[in-house]
Design an enzyme around this catalytic site. Structure first.
Site, PDB file in Angstrom:
ATOM      1  N   SER A 111      -8.362 -64.689 -26.186  1.00  0.00           N
ATOM      2  CA  SER A 111      -7.418 -64.292 -25.137  1.00  0.00           C
ATOM      3  C   SER A 111      -7.322 -65.428 -24.139  1.00  0.00           C
ATOM      4  CB  SER A 111      -7.883 -63.016 -24.431  1.00  0.00           C
ATOM      5  OG  SER A 111      -7.232 -62.870 -23.181  1.00  0.00           O
ATOM      6  N   GLY A 112      -6.105 -65.829 -23.803  1.00  0.00           N
ATOM      7  CA  GLY A 112      -5.921 -66.912 -22.846  1.00  0.00           C
ATOM      8  C   GLY A 112      -6.367 -66.555 -21.450  1.00  0.00           C
ATOM      9  N   THR A 142      -2.068 -65.718 -24.957  1.00  0.00           N
ATOM     10  CA  THR A 142      -1.672 -65.582 -26.361  1.00  0.00           C
ATOM     11  C   THR A 142      -0.185 -65.249 -26.484  1.00  0.00           C
ATOM     12  OG1 THR A 142      -2.558 -63.322 -26.284  1.00  0.00           O
ATOM     13  CG2 THR A 142      -3.937 -65.011 -27.301  1.00  0.00           C
TER      14      THR A 142
END
Length: 345
Positions: A91-92, A260
């Site tokens: 996850s960004g 993402t």
């Protein structure tokens, strides 16, 4: 089980998405790497995730990132991501928050200027570039997972909506990408509840019709994400901007555009030959927060063309807290946590 257990948290947010960094209170997890430790939590000890994302401790719109010792000597720390949909391997926004917490907690001492280090996610090593100014973490740039388009411009009949056109990208999870304007949205904050209802209907319809398989990971579960795409503007050569909103099944519209989600957009824009390496896409959320994705290059793995990318954003520390888990609290499901958490001193 002890009647009281203890957890130490640092709450952070990136783009409005709150990530609860658990940095103390959890016993060592079995597994030879962070991916195996994640799978242990997923299949045998899911109580920590549900505890911190449910009342009275939290809400489903939050995320949890558990700091664990790195198993790869190149990394300074490992982290396991927990969300309402389960356990994404990457996850960004959670990576931005975890990298900031690692610096704020002193796991990596801050240095003025540009600072680089590695984290170990369930997806593998992640390069982190931090910008520190006057002791403040001004920005984090992290690698996005190599992304690709699985299917392009498909249509599906969705109850209550009619025929919907969508594309499918993989960027750490499978995303349905839809044009917001075609569905009647301007991507403003007052539309948030309707966006959630609309996305829920589309994802449910897609889940019934088909499942998607990653080219190397194979079956990674039902599609969890939908990304609403606003019009793309081009204010300068190589620079693009677009309003965006990401939905996580079931029922959550993310506060940020998500890392993402931004990576998925880059994959689509590359597939459509609209960007070249070095170009950037700034996504803007319903709350006017922004992430910047950069298309850094192409690679070929097992016959699949992958879009290499990075995500830049800023995370903020909200608080540090000790969470007390009371076994006799009727609102708390504490079964199984006694073997995972340490008792209150």
């Amino acid at each position: 089980m002890s009647r009281q257990l203890s957890l130490h948290l640092m709450d952070t947010h990136a783009g409005g998405d709150v990530s609860r960094i658990v940095y103390a209170g959890v016993k060592a997890l079995p597994g030879e790497n962070v991916r195996q430790q994640m799978e242990y939590l997923q299949h045998q000890a899911d109580g920590l995730r549900t505890l911190l994302l449910s009342e009275p401790y939290g809400i489903p719109e939050m995320s949890v990132d558990l700091l664990v010792p790195a198993t790869n000597p190149q990394a300074v720390a490992g982290y396991i991501i927990m969300e309402v949909m389960g356990y994404p391997i990457y996850s960004g926004s959670n990576t931005l928050c975890t990298a900031t917490a690692v610096l704020e907690l002193g796991v990596v001492p801050k240095q003025e200027g540009r600072q680089q280090f590695m984290l170990e996610s369930p997806a593998g090593l992640v390069q982190i570039d931090a910008e520190i100014r006057d002791g403040v973490v001004e920005s984090i740039t992290c690698e996005g997972l190599p992304s690709y388009i699985d299917s392009y411009q498909q249509t599906i009949l969705v109850p209550g909506l009619g025929e919907v056109t969508y594309s499918i990208a993989y960027s750490g999870g499978f995303y349905a990408l839809v044009d917001a304007a075609e569905l009647g949205f301007n991507l403003t904050l007052d539309e948030e509840a309707r966006l959630s209802v609309c996305a829920h209907a589309i994802i449910e319809a897609i889940r019934i019709e088909q499942n998607f398989r990653h080219y190397s990971l194979d079956d990674v579960g039902p599609i969890p994400f939908l990304h609403f795409m606003g019009p793309v503007e081009n204010p300068a050569k190589g620079q693009y901007q677009s309003r965006s909103a990401t939905y996580v099944h079931p029922g959550v519209i993310c506060r940020s555009t998500t890392g993402t989600g931004t990576s998925a957009r880059l994959a689509l824009m590359q597939y459509e030959k609209r960007i070249v390496p070095g170009d950037t896409l700034e996504t803007c959320s319903l709350r006017e927060t922004r992430f910047v994705g950069r298309f850094t290059g192409l690679s070929q793995v097992e016959g699949q063309t992958l879009v290499e990318n990075s995500i830049t954003g800023k995370a903020y520390v909200l608080n540090r807290a000790e969470i007390i888990v009371n076994a006799d609290d009727p609102m708390v499901k504490s079964d199984g946590l006694g073997s995972l958490l340490y008792p209150l001193d």
